[in-house]
Scaffold this active site. Structure first.
Site, PDB file in Angstrom:
ATOM      1  N   HIS A   1     -68.792   2.519  -4.188  1.00  0.00           N
ATOM      2  CA  HIS A   1     -69.582   2.447  -2.861  1.00  0.00           C
ATOM      3  C   HIS A   1     -70.396   1.065  -2.867  1.00  0.00           C
ATOM      4  CE1 HIS A   1     -69.905   7.125  -2.893  1.00  0.00           C
ATOM      5  NE2 HIS A   1     -69.398   6.820  -2.087  1.00  0.00           N
TER       6      HIS A   1
ATOM      7  N   LYS B   1     -70.193  20.374   2.252  1.00  0.00           N
ATOM      8  CA  LYS B   1     -69.801  19.706   0.954  1.00  0.00           C
ATOM      9  C   LYS B   1     -70.614  20.253  -0.334  1.00  0.00           C
ATOM     10  CE  LYS B   1     -66.843  15.724   1.482  1.00  0.00           C
ATOM     11  NZ  LYS B   1     -66.423  14.284   1.070  1.00  0.00           N
TER      12      LYS B   1
ATOM     13  N   SER C   1     -66.969  10.088  -6.493  1.00  0.00           N
ATOM     14  CA  SER C   1     -68.379  10.948  -6.871  1.00  0.00           C
ATOM     15  C   SER C   1     -67.943  12.243  -7.499  1.00  0.00           C
ATOM     16  CB  SER C   1     -69.003  11.050  -5.504  1.00  0.00           C
ATOM     17  OG  SER C   1     -69.216   9.790  -5.101  1.00  0.00           O
TER      18      SER C   1
ATOM     19  N   ARG D   1     -59.508   4.293  -0.833  1.00  0.00           N
ATOM     20  CA  ARG D   1     -59.106   4.385  -2.240  1.00  0.00           C
ATOM     21  C   ARG D   1     -57.695   4.330  -2.414  1.00  0.00           C
ATOM     22  NH1 ARG D   1     -63.918   8.577  -3.173  1.00  0.00           N
ATOM     23  NH2 ARG D   1     -63.021   9.160  -1.161  1.00  0.00           N
TER      24      ARG D   1
HETATM   25  P1  ADP Z   1     -67.257  11.113   2.572  1.00  0.00           P
HETATM   26  O1  ADP Z   1     -67.804  12.411   2.259  1.00  0.00           O
HETATM   27  O2  ADP Z   1     -67.402  10.512   3.828  1.00  0.00           O
HETATM   28  O3  ADP Z   1     -65.950  10.850   1.854  1.00  0.00           O
HETATM   29  P2  ADP Z   1     -68.016   9.391   0.269  1.00  0.00           P
HETATM   30  O4  ADP Z   1     -69.391   9.505  -0.183  1.00  0.00           O
HETATM   31  O5  ADP Z   1     -67.159  10.208  -0.703  1.00  0.00           O
HETATM   32  O6  ADP Z   1     -68.278  10.187   1.451  1.00  0.00           O
HETATM   33  O7  ADP Z   1     -67.298   8.137   0.643  1.00  0.00           O
HETATM   34  C1  ADP Z   1     -67.927   7.401   1.614  1.00  0.00           C
HETATM   35  C2  ADP Z   1     -67.100   6.223   1.881  1.00  0.00           C
HETATM   36  O8  ADP Z   1     -66.957   5.287   0.721  1.00  0.00           O
HETATM   37  C3  ADP Z   1     -65.512   6.885   2.246  1.00  0.00           C
HETATM   38  O9  ADP Z   1     -64.935   5.951   3.153  1.00  0.00           O
HETATM   39  C4  ADP Z   1     -64.824   6.663   0.709  1.00  0.00           C
HETATM   40  O10 ADP Z   1     -63.381   6.518   1.085  1.00  0.00           O
HETATM   41  C5  ADP Z   1     -65.294   5.221   0.397  1.00  0.00           C
HETATM   42  N1  ADP Z   1     -65.211   5.092  -0.929  1.00  0.00           N
HETATM   43  C6  ADP Z   1     -65.928   5.953  -1.926  1.00  0.00           C
HETATM   44  N2  ADP Z   1     -65.434   5.705  -3.165  1.00  0.00           N
HETATM   45  C7  ADP Z   1     -64.717   4.516  -3.143  1.00  0.00           C
HETATM   46  C8  ADP Z   1     -64.103   3.467  -3.924  1.00  0.00           C
HETATM   47  N3  ADP Z   1     -64.137   3.559  -5.244  1.00  0.00           N
HETATM   48  N4  ADP Z   1     -63.409   2.557  -3.213  1.00  0.00           N
HETATM   49  C9  ADP Z   1     -63.462   2.249  -2.242  1.00  0.00           C
HETATM   50  N5  ADP Z   1     -63.942   3.129  -1.192  1.00  0.00           N
HETATM   51  C10 ADP Z   1     -64.626   4.235  -1.754  1.00  0.00           C
END
Ligand code: ADP
Length: 166
Positions: free
Chosen positions: A17, A41, A133, A95
């Site tokens: 992030h 979630k 995460s 990702r």
């Molecule tokens: P959500 O529930 O919306 O997926 P997340 O907190 O898991 O929330 O992710 C928020 C955003 O950050 C999403 O667009 C996700 O693809 C991106 N993201 C999370 N980790 C990474 C990473 N390691 N590389 C690129 N993008 C990421």
């Protein structure tokens, strides 16, 4: 002045992030990080805890990049949140191919709801692309070292949460 919205659950905020936030700052003047309540979630951390952790990370990022970052909890429709905060662009991280299908659908739906808001996808540095995460929580729960995936305060919060859970 261009405002972007970077929405997510941030349960907890990872170096993936942080990487995306740094890149997003190069594209917009003001970045709003939308922290979703996301009851579906069943997040490990409360909304307040997630917001506080994102805020702490952002303080370090703004020192490095300049610009303005605002952390904004939200529960409503993403496109309404974007309108509320005056964002003309939604930023998302990609990702792997696995993310693509869901993000593809989201863009289609959001565009149908409001064609004036564009979605932009960013990719993290190769070393941070795989960080998720969900996996970080799993590693921390099993007592593994998460220091390559999150900052020290987040690692400490994870250790404290799982120590309490036993
Ligand atoms: P959500 O529930 O919306 O997926 P997340 O907190 O898991 O929330 O992710 C928020 C955003 O950050 C999403 O667009 C996700 O693809 C991106 N993201 C999370 N980790 C990474 C990473 N390691 N590389 C690129 N993008 C990421």
């Amino acid at each position: 002045m261009r405002t972007g919205l970077y929405p997510g659950t941030f349960d907890p905020v990872t170096l993936g992030h942080v990487d995306i936030i740094g890149r997003a700052m190069a594209l917009v003047d003001r970045l709003v990080i939308g922290v979703a309540i996301n009851r579906d979630k069943s997040p490990l951390f409360t909304l307040e805890e997630r917001v506080a952790m994102v805020q702490a990370e952002c303080a370090a990022i703004t020192l490095r990049t300049g610009g303005e970052i605002v952390v904004h909890p939200f529960e409503n429709l993403l496109i309404d949140c974007a309108r509320d905060v005056g964002a003309t662009v939604i930023l998302r991280g990609l990702r792997a191919v696995a993310d693509f299908e869901y993000e593809f659908q989201m863009v289609g739906m959001n565009r149908a709801l409001d064609a004036s808001i564009e979605t932009v996808f960013l990719m993290a540095d190769a070393r941070r692309q795989a960080i998720a995460s969900k996996l970080v929580k799993e590693i921390a729960r099993l007592g593994g070292d998460v220091s390559k995936f999150v900052t020290p305060p987040v690692a400490a919060a994870l250790a404290a949460r799982y120590a309490r859970a036993g």
